[in-house]
Design a protein around this motif. Structure first.
Motif, PDB file in Angstrom:
ATOM      1  N   MET A 155       0.837  -1.180   0.000  1.00  0.00           N
ATOM      2  CA  MET A 155       0.000   0.000   0.000  1.00  0.00           C
ATOM      3  C   MET A 155       0.887   1.250   0.000  1.00  0.00           C
ATOM      4  O   MET A 155       1.979   1.246   0.554  1.00  0.00           O
ATOM      5  CB  MET A 155      -0.900   0.011   1.237  1.00  0.00           C
ATOM      6  CG  MET A 155      -1.760  -1.235   1.453  1.00  0.00           C
ATOM      7  SD  MET A 155      -3.297  -1.370   0.516  1.00  0.00           S
ATOM      8  CE  MET A 155      -4.085   0.150   0.755  1.00  0.00           C
ATOM      9  N   ASN A 156       0.383   2.315  -0.593  1.00  0.00           N
ATOM     10  CA  ASN A 156       1.138   3.562  -0.703  1.00  0.00           C
ATOM     11  C   ASN A 156       1.183   4.367   0.584  1.00  0.00           C
ATOM     12  O   ASN A 156       2.085   5.172   0.785  1.00  0.00           O
ATOM     13  CB  ASN A 156       0.541   4.441  -1.806  1.00  0.00           C
ATOM     14  CG  ASN A 156       0.736   3.836  -3.167  1.00  0.00           C
ATOM     15  OD1 ASN A 156       1.780   3.275  -3.457  1.00  0.00           O
ATOM     16  ND2 ASN A 156      -0.278   3.925  -4.006  1.00  0.00           N
ATOM     17  N   VAL A 157       0.204   4.186   1.459  1.00  0.00           N
ATOM     18  CA  VAL A 157       0.117   4.945   2.702  1.00  0.00           C
ATOM     19  C   VAL A 157       0.791   4.150   3.818  1.00  0.00           C
ATOM     20  O   VAL A 157       0.402   3.018   4.101  1.00  0.00           O
ATOM     21  CB  VAL A 157      -1.357   5.249   3.057  1.00  0.00           C
ATOM     22  CG1 VAL A 157      -1.461   5.990   4.380  1.00  0.00           C
ATOM     23  CG2 VAL A 157      -2.017   6.039   1.936  1.00  0.00           C
ATOM     24  N   GLU A 158       1.798   4.753   4.440  1.00  0.00           N
ATOM     25  CA  GLU A 158       2.596   4.052   5.445  1.00  0.00           C
ATOM     26  C   GLU A 158       1.743   3.427   6.535  1.00  0.00           C
ATOM     27  O   GLU A 158       1.945   2.280   6.923  1.00  0.00           O
ATOM     28  CB  GLU A 158       3.623   5.017   6.062  1.00  0.00           C
ATOM     29  CG  GLU A 158       4.606   4.373   7.018  1.00  0.00           C
ATOM     30  CD  GLU A 158       4.105   4.242   8.447  1.00  0.00           C
ATOM     31  OE1 GLU A 158       4.661   3.396   9.173  1.00  0.00           O
ATOM     32  OE2 GLU A 158       3.162   4.959   8.843  1.00  0.00           O
TER      33      GLU A 158
END
Length: 153
Positions: free
Chosen positions: A1-4
């Motif tokens: 996923m792109n969001v940490e």
């Protein structure tokens, strides 16, 4: 996923804590550090909106009295914590000292800054008392802030 935070196992963390959540290197030599300032245990508790909102105002305003390197202090949508974004501050102990001093400021506050219709988008949703309770809860657990994961992790 792109969001940490979507890659963080929220069942393994143990709030309260302060965690480095991201680093972005700028093209001109500066570095942005994003800290996860977690007050509530994910999926078990959350901050009520008026208290969260007031704590956000108080922290965002007062932390800048302790350091000029704050980029932003903003709430998490899940209502369990905040993100503190700093310019060139990669020392978590230093960040925790700023947070501790600012939470102590909250306990001394007599009003919520910018708590009016001109300066706030939902001025009716504030609780100074609730913000102070959250600040006291976080300060009471100060020794736990460095520990991010519980013993089951």
């Amino acid at each position: 996923m792109n969001v940490e935070s979507f890659n963080l196992d929220h069942t393994k963390v143990k709030a309260p804590y302060v965690r480095l959540a991201g680093v972005v290197n700028g093209t001109h030599g500066d570095t942005i550090y994003k800290y996860d300032v977690r007050l509530c245990q994910p999926n078990q508790e959350h901050m009520e909106m008026p208290a969260l909102h007031s704590l956000e105002h108080l922290m965002a305003e007062n932390i800048r009295n302790h350091t000029s390197q704050v980029v932003d202090f903003s709430p998490m949508g899940c209502q369990t914590g905040f993100y503190l974004t700093m310019l060139n501050v990669d020392d978590r102990d230093e960040v925790m000292a700023y947070l501790e001093a600012t939470l102590k400021d909250v306990l001394e506050a007599t009003e919520v800054p910018a708590c009016n219709e001109v300066q706030c988008g939902w001025a009716a949703s504030h609780s100074l008392e609730g913000a102070k309770e959250l600040a006291q809860k976080m300060l009471s657990a100060r020794s736990e802030w460095p520990e991010i994961f519980g013993s089951e992790a």
